[in-house]
Design a protein around this motif. Structure first.
Motif, PDB file in Angstrom:
ATOM      1  N   PHE B  88      28.889  33.186  52.813  1.00  0.00           N
ATOM      2  CA  PHE B  88      29.981  34.015  52.326  1.00  0.00           C
ATOM      3  C   PHE B  88      30.581  33.510  51.010  1.00  0.00           C
ATOM      4  CE2 PHE B  88      34.355  35.621  52.327  1.00  0.00           C
ATOM      5  CZ  PHE B  88      34.046  36.965  52.272  1.00  0.00           C
ATOM      6  N   PRO B  89      30.937  32.228  50.901  1.00  0.00           N
ATOM      7  CA  PRO B  89      31.584  31.776  49.647  1.00  0.00           C
ATOM      8  C   PRO B  89      30.646  31.685  48.452  1.00  0.00           C
ATOM      9  CG  PRO B  89      31.589  30.016  51.305  1.00  0.00           C
ATOM     10  CD  PRO B  89      30.836  31.151  51.884  1.00  0.00           C
ATOM     11  N   PHE B  90      29.370  31.427  48.700  1.00  0.00           N
ATOM     12  CA  PHE B  90      28.466  31.117  47.589  1.00  0.00           C
ATOM     13  C   PHE B  90      28.320  32.255  46.571  1.00  0.00           C
ATOM     14  CE2 PHE B  90      24.383  29.407  45.870  1.00  0.00           C
ATOM     15  CZ  PHE B  90      24.896  28.168  45.501  1.00  0.00           C
ATOM     16  N   PRO B  91      28.116  33.490  47.006  1.00  0.00           N
ATOM     17  CA  PRO B  91      28.034  34.578  46.024  1.00  0.00           C
ATOM     18  C   PRO B  91      29.312  34.746  45.213  1.00  0.00           C
ATOM     19  CG  PRO B  91      27.226  35.312  48.148  1.00  0.00           C
ATOM     20  CD  PRO B  91      27.841  33.968  48.364  1.00  0.00           C
ATOM     21  N   VAL B  92      30.464  34.509  45.848  1.00  0.00           N
ATOM     22  CA  VAL B  92      31.725  34.599  45.110  1.00  0.00           C
ATOM     23  C   VAL B  92      31.730  33.559  43.997  1.00  0.00           C
ATOM     24  CG1 VAL B  92      34.232  34.480  45.291  1.00  0.00           C
ATOM     25  CG2 VAL B  92      32.886  35.311  47.209  1.00  0.00           C
ATOM     26  N   PHE B  93      31.283  32.359  44.350  1.00  0.00           N
ATOM     27  CA  PHE B  93      31.221  31.267  43.387  1.00  0.00           C
ATOM     28  C   PHE B  93      30.298  31.637  42.221  1.00  0.00           C
ATOM     29  CE2 PHE B  93      29.316  27.064  42.198  1.00  0.00           C
ATOM     30  CZ  PHE B  93      30.455  26.536  41.622  1.00  0.00           C
ATOM     31  N   ILE B  94      29.121  32.165  42.542  1.00  0.00           N
ATOM     32  CA  ILE B  94      28.174  32.554  41.491  1.00  0.00           C
ATOM     33  C   ILE B  94      28.790  33.621  40.587  1.00  0.00           C
ATOM     34  CG2 ILE B  94      25.972  33.712  41.043  1.00  0.00           C
ATOM     35  CD1 ILE B  94      24.810  32.364  43.416  1.00  0.00           C
ATOM     36  N   ALA B  95      29.442  34.597  41.201  1.00  0.00           N
ATOM     37  CA  ALA B  95      30.022  35.681  40.407  1.00  0.00           C
ATOM     38  C   ALA B  95      31.101  35.143  39.477  1.00  0.00           C
ATOM     39  CB  ALA B  95      30.594  36.753  41.323  1.00  0.00           C
ATOM     40  N   LEU B  96      31.949  34.234  39.993  1.00  0.00           N
ATOM     41  CA  LEU B  96      33.005  33.651  39.151  1.00  0.00           C
ATOM     42  C   LEU B  96      32.384  32.884  37.987  1.00  0.00           C
ATOM     43  CD1 LEU B  96      35.535  32.401  41.848  1.00  0.00           C
ATOM     44  CD2 LEU B  96      35.852  34.278  40.243  1.00  0.00           C
ATOM     45  N   LEU B  97      31.323  32.143  38.273  1.00  0.00           N
ATOM     46  CA  LEU B  97      30.631  31.409  37.206  1.00  0.00           C
ATOM     47  C   LEU B  97      30.090  32.365  36.150  1.00  0.00           C
ATOM     48  CD1 LEU B  97      28.402  28.634  38.809  1.00  0.00           C
ATOM     49  CD2 LEU B  97      30.388  28.337  37.357  1.00  0.00           C
ATOM     50  N   LEU B  98      29.322  33.362  36.621  1.00  0.00           N
ATOM     51  CA  LEU B  98      28.693  34.298  35.682  1.00  0.00           C
ATOM     52  C   LEU B  98      29.741  35.021  34.859  1.00  0.00           C
ATOM     53  CD1 LEU B  98      25.817  35.831  37.816  1.00  0.00           C
ATOM     54  CD2 LEU B  98      25.569  34.428  35.778  1.00  0.00           C
ATOM     55  N   ASN B  99      30.872  35.285  35.481  1.00  0.00           N
ATOM     56  CA  ASN B  99      31.942  35.991  34.794  1.00  0.00           C
ATOM     57  C   ASN B  99      32.521  35.168  33.645  1.00  0.00           C
ATOM     58  OD1 ASN B  99      33.440  38.413  34.717  1.00  0.00           O
ATOM     59  ND2 ASN B  99      35.235  37.262  35.422  1.00  0.00           N
ATOM     60  N   GLU B 100      32.443  33.853  33.773  1.00  0.00           N
ATOM     61  CA  GLU B 100      32.984  32.980  32.727  1.00  0.00           C
ATOM     62  C   GLU B 100      32.010  32.797  31.573  1.00  0.00           C
ATOM     63  OE1 GLU B 100      35.992  31.760  32.488  1.00  0.00           O
ATOM     64  OE2 GLU B 100      36.551  32.734  34.362  1.00  0.00           O
ATOM     65  N   VAL B 101      30.734  33.135  31.802  1.00  0.00           N
ATOM     66  CA  VAL B 101      29.741  32.919  30.756  1.00  0.00           C
ATOM     67  C   VAL B 101      29.863  34.012  29.711  1.00  0.00           C
ATOM     68  CG1 VAL B 101      27.279  32.840  30.251  1.00  0.00           C
ATOM     69  CG2 VAL B 101      28.152  31.772  32.311  1.00  0.00           C
ATOM     70  N   LYS B 102      30.135  33.595  28.473  1.00  0.00           N
ATOM     71  CA  LYS B 102      30.360  34.603  27.431  1.00  0.00           C
ATOM     72  C   LYS B 102      29.065  34.969  26.715  1.00  0.00           C
ATOM     73  CE  LYS B 102      34.736  34.968  28.164  1.00  0.00           C
ATOM     74  NZ  LYS B 102      34.583  34.776  29.610  1.00  0.00           N
ATOM     75  N   ASN B 103      28.122  34.046  26.705  1.00  0.00           N
ATOM     76  CA  ASN B 103      26.859  34.323  26.022  1.00  0.00           C
ATOM     77  C   ASN B 103      26.022  35.312  26.832  1.00  0.00           C
ATOM     78  OD1 ASN B 103      24.108  34.210  25.244  1.00  0.00           O
ATOM     79  ND2 ASN B 103      24.484  32.266  24.218  1.00  0.00           N
ATOM     80  N   HIS B 104      25.813  36.485  26.254  1.00  0.00           N
ATOM     81  CA  HIS B 104      25.203  37.560  27.012  1.00  0.00           C
ATOM     82  C   HIS B 104      23.779  37.233  27.470  1.00  0.00           C
ATOM     83  CE1 HIS B 104      24.985  41.646  28.432  1.00  0.00           C
ATOM     84  NE2 HIS B 104      23.808  41.773  27.849  1.00  0.00           N
ATOM     85  N   SER B 212      41.674  36.282  39.170  1.00  0.00           N
ATOM     86  CA  SER B 212      40.358  36.760  39.619  1.00  0.00           C
ATOM     87  C   SER B 212      40.293  36.873  41.139  1.00  0.00           C
ATOM     88  CB  SER B 212      39.265  35.818  39.132  1.00  0.00           C
ATOM     89  OG  SER B 212      39.350  35.659  37.743  1.00  0.00           O
ATOM     90  N   LEU B 213      40.560  35.765  41.818  1.00  0.00           N
ATOM     91  CA  LEU B 213      40.390  35.773  43.274  1.00  0.00           C
ATOM     92  C   LEU B 213      41.265  36.804  43.974  1.00  0.00           C
ATOM     93  CD1 LEU B 213      39.756  32.094  44.419  1.00  0.00           C
ATOM     94  CD2 LEU B 213      38.236  34.069  44.545  1.00  0.00           C
ATOM     95  N   PRO B 214      42.571  36.851  43.687  1.00  0.00           N
ATOM     96  CA  PRO B 214      43.366  37.866  44.382  1.00  0.00           C
ATOM     97  C   PRO B 214      42.874  39.285  44.125  1.00  0.00           C
ATOM     98  CG  PRO B 214      44.784  36.328  43.219  1.00  0.00           C
ATOM     99  CD  PRO B 214      43.389  36.002  42.833  1.00  0.00           C
ATOM    100  N   LEU B 215      42.355  39.526  42.909  1.00  0.00           N
ATOM    101  CA  LEU B 215      41.964  40.893  42.605  1.00  0.00           C
ATOM    102  C   LEU B 215      40.600  41.270  43.192  1.00  0.00           C
ATOM    103  CD1 LEU B 215      43.385  41.447  39.042  1.00  0.00           C
ATOM    104  CD2 LEU B 215      44.125  42.436  41.197  1.00  0.00           C
TER     105      LEU B 215
END
Lengths: 303, 303
Positions: B88-104, B212-215
């Motif tokens: 359950f937590p791992f995909p959230v973690f990946i999404a948060l990481l990917l969201n921070e990556v600015k280089n397309h 991010s998390l609350p939303l």
């Protein structure tokens, strides 16, 4: 502003953002490596000489490079494996086309207003019921058997005619199409068949492509259904055959155990087989990733 | 009235279009679902459904008398639990990481790789696990041996490891895919919120925790509910391919049990009862989870 500058506020901000960027990229790199290293490992093994692999000397780079592992399947199992590939290609191509067409065909009337199509609500209730509850395996098996579909490829294709999730996906898309276009076609005397074929379908290529990809992947990877419905090895698709070769119930029982072939039933040919099974998916997928992601996102927003 | 009928008649193409789809759902979902009546019968292959004797709750009572069944239920529950904790937590973690990556480009590249395992069949994924963890040639044992001189371990044959490994393989295969759902939710957050937080001097961590998390919490609740509903539904393909005779006792779950005892040993009625029990527990879990989620967050699946 000046005061902020003086207090080093911006520098602090920049330093912090640099640090967090490093943290983000480190984690991202780690996770990406975790995902890709197993593939590289398999790739390296599949091009290494069997004895090197058995001795545990191959990690990420091939040792004593050889095509022998791939060639083994050509020599020894091309008949069985080739047939399995053909079966899978057949059910994937036919099954996907069948699924996309039928999904769109049912989604269209469901997307019309209540005035035009009165059975929308009851049909949707059925679909949602099927979405929530899985088919009970035993009665499912017995009914398909009763339809006389045992040991046919049709059993695999027909049982995947519509997946409720895909239907909801296309339905959402159809509902979002501008009504003006339909009205225009209707004024020109187009029947609902025309609306479906000449307006709705051409405009929905993106969502239909998503369904096609989901369905294509499902059909390519089909395992449980052939285990249920297929008995004869002539009709068996790829995945169960791959499993039986991996578990050594394939050639080894029939084959000559005194055979002096260094490639026979080794770890490295298993890796080669994995690569053979993955390659078609891996080659096609990057080109279609766009639709795949889109489909998942629409599904997410919908749910 | 007649004008009403005429209107309906002019819409006949819509009704014709719905026929194949509805027929499919009736033949391949509803009739098999009605087949759960088998659970109250002593289904006999020769006599068929109509002639087989009705036996009431016999199979349900028998279920809880089998120690074998209780062990399998325990396995199913603990695998479900491990999958939830790890998955359950791992995909959230990946999404948060990917969201921070600015280089397309980097973002797209790592997303492509993380998606890849989702497209593979369980036959392939489990074989990759076997190969990577192999005591003779697997990279994990190679590295461990190289670093610590540790003796090779046959991870896949350890009873105490098979349940975590099943959960980990689930995480490896599905995390990248599931993270897309969260990425969709993250991308819909208004950038103004982050800009405002910037002005207040919030660091990245604060922004993640407070914005991010609350939303994305509503999405997390829905995903949690879906996971709960599928708590007992670890896939047949998944477990069947991960298991080997050495770890059967700890890895056998309801779905593999139904296949093995039901289809291979022909205990149709008994395993139908088992399947029904599984669905009922799933239903209770999803309704209960929904109730709990609404209590805690004010949001639920069914509004």
């Amino acid at each position: 502003m000046k005061m902020l500058k003086k207090s080093g506020y911006f520098r602090k901000l920049r330093r912090e953002s640099l640090r967090s960027t490093i943290v983000v990229y480190t984690f991202l790199l780690l996770i990406t490596l975790l995902m890709i290293l197993p593939f590289l490992h398999e790739l390296a093994k599949s091009f290494s000489y069997p004895t090197e692999v058995e001795a545990g000397r191959v990690s990420l780079l091939p040792k004593r490079f050889t095509f022998g592992n791939y060639y083994y399947f050509w020599r020894k199992q091309s008949e069985q494996l080739g047939r399995a590939f053909l079966n899978t290609i057949y059910i994937t191509v036919v099954g996907t086309a069948w699924t996309v067409f039928n999904t769109a065909l049912l989604a269209f009337p469901l997307s019309r207003s209540k005035k035009e199509f009165r059975l929308g609500v009851p049909i949707l209730m059925i679909v949602i019921f099927c979405f929530v509850f899985q088919r009970p395996v035993i009665p499912y098996f017995l009914t398909v058997k009763a339809y006389g579909l045992m040991d046919t490829r049709a059993a695999l294709i027909l049982s995947h005619t519509i997946v409720p999730f895909y239907l909801l996906l296309v339905l959402t898309f159809f509902r979002g199409l501008p009504e003006d276009l339909f009205d225009a076609c209707r004024i020109d005397g187009g029947s609902d068949f025309h609306l479906f074929w000449h307006v709705a379908l051409p405009l929905s290529k993106a969502s239909l492509a998503s369904v096609a990809i989901f369905s294509g992947v499902t059909m390519w990877n089909l395992f449980f259904h052939p285990m249920l419905f297929i008995r004869s090895s002539d009709l068996m698709p790829l995945q169960p055959i791959v499993r039986s070769i991996m578990r050594g119930t394939g050639d080894v029982l029939k084959g000559n155990l005194l055979d002096n072939d260094p490639f026979r039933e080794t770890e490295s040919i298993k890796s080669a087989l994995i690569m053979l099974t993955i390659i078609p998916v891996a080659v096609v997928y990057p080109f279609l990733q766009k639709y795949f992601t889109k489909g998942t996102m629409v599904g997410a927003i919908k749910s | 009235m007649s004008s009403n009928l005429k209107k309906l008649a002019s819409r006949y193409p819509l009704y014709i279009m719905a026929i194949p789809g509805v027929l499919f759902f009736v033949l391949f979902y509803l009739i098999p679902s009605a087949g759960i009546l088998l659970a109250w019968q002593d289904y006999n292959f020769i006599k068929g459904f109509m002639e087989s004797p009705w036996v009431g709750w016999k199979h349900f009572r028998k279920m809880f008398e089998y120690s074998e069944f209780l062990q399998i239920l325990k396995n199913t529950l603990s695998i479900g639990f491990l999958k939830l904790i790890l998955g359950f937590p791992f995909p959230v973690f990946i999404a948060l990481l990917l969201n921070e990556v600015k280089n397309h480009q980097i973002k797209k590249f790592s997303q492509t790789i993380m998606f890849m395992p989702h497209l593979l069949s369980w036959v392939v994924v489990s074989q990759i696990f076997y190969n990577v963890l192999s005591p003779d040639s697997g990279i994990v044992n190679n590295v461990l041996h190289g670093l610590t001189g540790m003796e090779p371990v046959f991870f896949m044959a350890k009873e105490e490891l098979i349940q975590p490994l099943i959960a980990i393989s689930h995480v490896w295969k599905e995390s990248g895919y599931t993270s897309v759902v969260y990425l969709a939710a993250l991308s819909s957050i208004s950038p103004e919120l982050y800009e405002a937080a910037d002005l207040d001097g919030a660091g990245k961590m604060t922004k993640i925790l407070r914005i991010s998390l609350p939303l994305i919490a509503p999405t997390m609740v829905i995903m949690f509910l879906i996971t709960m509903g599928r708590f007992l539904e670890t896939g047949f393909d998944h477990v069947y391919n991960m298991l080997n005779p050495l770890v059967w006792s700890k890895g056998d779950i309801l779905n593999t049990y139904i296949y093995r005892v039901g289809l291979q040993q022909g205990k149709y009625s008994f395993t139908t009862a088992v399947g029904l029990f599984k669905s009922l527990v799933g239903l209770v879990l999803i309704v209960g989870g929904n109730w709990g989620a609404r209590k805690i967050t004010g949001r639920g699946f069914f509004k």
